[in-house]
Every structure is written in structure tokens, then in C-alpha cells.
Design a protein around this motif. Structure first.
Motif, mmCIF file in Angstrom:
data_model
loop_
_atom_site.group_PDB
_atom_site.id
_atom_site.type_symbol
_atom_site.label_atom_id
_atom_site.label_comp_id
_atom_site.label_asym_id
_atom_site.label_seq_id
_atom_site.Cartn_x
_atom_site.Cartn_y
_atom_site.Cartn_z
ATOM 1 N N LEU A 3 0.943 -1.790 0.506
ATOM 2 C CA LEU A 3 -0.522 -0.299 0.293
ATOM 3 C C LEU A 3 1.248 1.141 0.455
ATOM 4 O O LEU A 3 -0.058 2.060 -0.914
ATOM 5 N N GLN A 4 1.638 1.004 0.716
ATOM 6 C CA GLN A 4 2.674 2.824 0.909
ATOM 7 C C GLN A 4 3.248 2.566 -0.522
ATOM 8 O O GLN A 4 3.378 3.971 -0.899
ATOM 9 N N ILE A 5 4.416 1.177 -1.388
ATOM 10 C CA ILE A 5 4.385 1.990 -2.308
ATOM 11 C C ILE A 5 3.501 2.061 -3.822
ATOM 12 O O ILE A 5 3.527 3.184 -4.170
ATOM 13 N N ILE A 6 2.232 1.708 -3.435
ATOM 14 C CA ILE A 6 1.051 2.170 -4.663
ATOM 15 C C ILE A 6 0.870 3.413 -4.007
ATOM 16 O O ILE A 6 0.418 4.708 -5.323
ATOM 17 N N GLY A 7 1.009 4.127 -2.828
ATOM 18 C CA GLY A 7 0.590 5.366 -2.350
ATOM 19 C C GLY A 7 1.621 6.623 -2.643
ATOM 20 O O GLY A 7 1.162 7.255 -3.729
ATOM 21 N N THR A 8 3.065 6.214 -2.881
ATOM 22 C CA THR A 8 3.482 6.177 -3.417
ATOM 23 C C THR A 8 4.099 7.075 -4.771
ATOM 24 O O THR A 8 4.106 7.850 -5.150
ATOM 25 N N VAL A 9 3.898 5.660 -5.732
ATOM 26 C CA VAL A 9 3.973 6.066 -6.511
ATOM 27 C C VAL A 9 3.176 6.839 -7.444
ATOM 28 O O VAL A 9 2.656 7.483 -8.214
ATOM 29 N N ALA A 10 1.531 6.223 -6.903
ATOM 30 C CA ALA A 10 0.527 7.531 -7.111
ATOM 31 C C ALA A 10 1.214 8.621 -6.957
ATOM 32 O O ALA A 10 0.205 10.045 -7.389
ATOM 33 N N SER A 11 1.032 9.370 -5.742
ATOM 34 C CA SER A 11 1.854 10.670 -5.347
ATOM 35 C C SER A 11 2.606 11.172 -6.391
ATOM 36 O O SER A 11 2.049 12.106 -7.150
ATOM 37 N N PHE A 15 1.856 13.993 -8.622
ATOM 38 C CA PHE A 15 2.191 15.446 -8.391
ATOM 39 C C PHE A 15 3.061 16.162 -10.365
ATOM 40 O O PHE A 15 2.664 17.062 -10.095
ATOM 41 N N VAL A 16 3.849 14.833 -11.043
ATOM 42 C CA VAL A 16 3.818 15.240 -12.626
ATOM 43 C C VAL A 16 3.154 15.806 -13.486
ATOM 44 O O VAL A 16 2.965 16.459 -14.006
ATOM 45 N N LEU A 17 1.699 14.752 -13.403
ATOM 46 C CA LEU A 17 -0.074 15.151 -14.243
ATOM 47 C C LEU A 17 0.294 16.549 -13.588
ATOM 48 O O LEU A 17 -0.692 16.847 -14.261
ATOM 49 N N PHE A 18 0.279 17.271 -12.634
ATOM 50 C CA PHE A 18 -0.910 18.240 -12.262
ATOM 51 C C PHE A 18 0.258 19.161 -12.588
ATOM 52 O O PHE A 18 -0.379 20.045 -13.099
ATOM 53 N N TYR A 19 1.374 19.334 -12.346
ATOM 54 C CA TYR A 19 2.533 19.820 -12.545
ATOM 55 C C TYR A 19 2.324 20.258 -14.466
ATOM 56 O O TYR A 19 2.210 21.388 -14.653
ATOM 57 N N TYR A 20 2.524 19.299 -15.150
ATOM 58 C CA TYR A 20 1.832 19.224 -16.243
ATOM 59 C C TYR A 20 0.762 19.810 -16.781
ATOM 60 O O TYR A 20 0.889 21.015 -17.721
ATOM 61 N N LEU A 21 -0.087 19.514 -16.598
ATOM 62 C CA LEU A 21 -1.397 20.383 -16.831
ATOM 63 C C LEU A 21 -1.305 21.634 -16.394
ATOM 64 O O LEU A 21 -2.291 23.165 -16.304
ATOM 65 N N MET A 22 -0.836 22.348 -15.650
ATOM 66 C CA MET A 22 -0.276 23.889 -14.469
ATOM 67 C C MET A 22 -0.145 24.628 -15.410
ATOM 68 O O MET A 22 0.291 25.099 -15.517
ATOM 69 N N ALA A 23 1.125 23.811 -15.412
ATOM 70 C CA ALA A 23 2.303 24.214 -16.682
ATOM 71 C C ALA A 23 3.023 24.430 -17.832
ATOM 72 O O ALA A 23 3.263 25.249 -18.497
ATOM 73 N N CYS A 79 -0.980 15.344 -4.187
ATOM 74 C CA CYS A 79 0.732 14.705 -4.395
ATOM 75 C C CYS A 79 1.126 14.941 -3.779
ATOM 76 O O CYS A 79 2.311 14.407 -3.203
ATOM 77 N N LEU A 80 1.853 16.426 -3.591
ATOM 78 C CA LEU A 80 2.815 16.272 -3.101
ATOM 79 C C LEU A 80 3.236 16.129 -1.614
ATOM 80 O O LEU A 80 4.346 15.978 -1.316
ATOM 81 N N THR A 81 1.919 16.298 -1.135
ATOM 82 C CA THR A 81 1.486 15.960 0.339
ATOM 83 C C THR A 81 2.034 13.912 0.428
ATOM 84 O O THR A 81 2.916 14.187 1.198
ATOM 85 N N GLY A 82 1.576 14.331 -0.770
ATOM 86 C CA GLY A 82 1.638 12.609 -0.444
ATOM 87 C C GLY A 82 3.176 11.933 -0.543
ATOM 88 O O GLY A 82 3.896 11.154 -0.094
ATOM 89 N N VAL A 83 4.266 12.674 -1.731
ATOM 90 C CA VAL A 83 5.378 12.611 -1.422
ATOM 91 C C VAL A 83 6.536 12.815 -0.578
ATOM 92 O O VAL A 83 7.545 12.286 -0.271
ATOM 93 N N MET A 84 5.794 13.741 -0.387
ATOM 94 C CA MET A 84 6.379 14.788 1.238
ATOM 95 C C MET A 84 6.909 13.397 2.285
ATOM 96 O O MET A 84 7.681 12.867 2.990
ATOM 97 N N ILE A 85 5.162 13.087 2.653
ATOM 98 C CA ILE A 85 5.456 11.887 3.846
ATOM 99 C C ILE A 85 6.100 10.616 3.504
ATOM 100 O O ILE A 85 6.678 9.879 4.543
ATOM 101 N N ALA A 86 5.823 9.936 1.828
ATOM 102 C CA ALA A 86 6.712 9.143 1.448
ATOM 103 C C ALA A 86 8.427 9.517 1.749
ATOM 104 O O ALA A 86 8.651 8.953 2.290
#
Length: 170
Positions: A3-11, A15-23, A79-86
């Protein structure tokens, strides 16, 4: 562990997807607003005049792009929060007080980011009416958001240096 691995990969993917969509995408709010356009929360602090000049600079056609940017930012910050927690779990070790502190900094930073975006969206909705007290609050929340990120990064780098040089303080 799975679950931790899945959460990390999803986050990380989010993170990359939203950055792409935003910028980065051809139709991203940042590209549509122009390369020279600077979002107000990229500054550590700003005045109400600066915030309202930013909204005015977006123009009538750009204000929906500002709104879309701030709405996409909710996904980005989650997603950034998930990355920071991981990262915190891998660097500080789960269950330690340092991990708890780093996770707390991540979560409070996200709460500040949510508050900041809600203030921006509220001010944008009421534009051209000015609400200087809310704009000042938005600036204070932006400063807090940056300070919390800097504190988290300082802990991260300290832990990395501690690990690299084999000393133990925390």
C-alpha cells in the motif's frame, strides 16, 4: 508495504501530472497566461496591490485561467503531500519523532496551501471589488506555506547530511 508503494507511486505520478497540466501542457493556465506571468504565491510575501495587479494583468480572458490554475493546484498539493510523507518515511524512519514532525510539517503546509487557494479563489470571484484584509491574509498564509516547506526541507537535508557523515543528533 504494498500500500505504501502504491501510494508513493500514485502521489509521484499525480505530482507530475498536475504540474504538467498547470505549467507545461500546450493549454496549461501558465502557458495561456504567458511566460512572463508570475503567480502571486511564487513570492514569499506580497501586498494587496501586488495581488490585485496580478489579477488585473491576467485580463478578462486570463481570469478563468487563474481559477483553473488554482483548482488544479488542489490536486498538485495533495500529491505533493503524499510525496513529502513518502520521502519523510524513507529518510526519517516511520515511527520516529522526526518522522512525526516532518509529516506534521507536510500536512500543515498543505492546509496553508488549501487556505491560500481558497482565499485566492474568493478574491478572484469578487474581483474587481477589493478586499484588502483578505488579500493581506492570503499573503501571510503564503509566507507560512513557504516557511513550512523550508522547515521540512531543512530537516530533510539535515537528515541526509547526518546519514552521509554518520553522526547522530536527531
Amino acid at each position: 508495504m504494498a500500500l505504501q508503494i502504491i501510494g508513493t507511486v500514485a502521489s509521484a505520478a499525480g505530482f507530475v501530472l498536475f504540474y504538467y497540466l498547470m505549467a507545461l501542457s500546450k493549454f496549461s493556465p501558465q502557458k495561456l497566461l504567458g511566460e512572463a506571468f508570475r503567480m502571486p504565491d511564487m513570492r514569499m510575501r506580497y501586498t494587496p496591490d501586488t495581488l490585485y495587479k496580478t489579477i488585473a494583468a491576467a485580463g478578462e480572458n486570463g481570469r478563468p485561467e487563474l481559477r483553473r490554475f488554482w483548482l488544479l493546484d488542489f490536486g498538485f498539493m495533495a500529491c505533493l503531500t503524499g510525496v513529502m510523507i513518502a520521502v519523510s518515511a524513507n529518510i526519517a524512519g516511520r515511527g520516529s519523532w522526526v518522522f512525526a514532525l516532518m509529516v506534521s510539517l507536510s500536512v500543515v503546509r498543505t492546509a496553508a496551501d488549501v487556505a491560500e487557494n481558497l482565499l485566492f479563489l474568493s478574491l478572484l470571484h469578487r474581483y474587481p471589488e477589493r478586499r484588502d484584509s483578505a488579500a493581506k491574509l492570503a499573503s501571510a498564509v503564503t509566507t507560512l506555506k513557504h516557511a513550512l516547506l523550508i522547515a521540512w526541507l531543512a530537516m530533510l537535508f539535515f537528515l541526509l547530511l547526518q546519514s552521509a557523515f554518520g553522526f547522530t543528533i536527531l
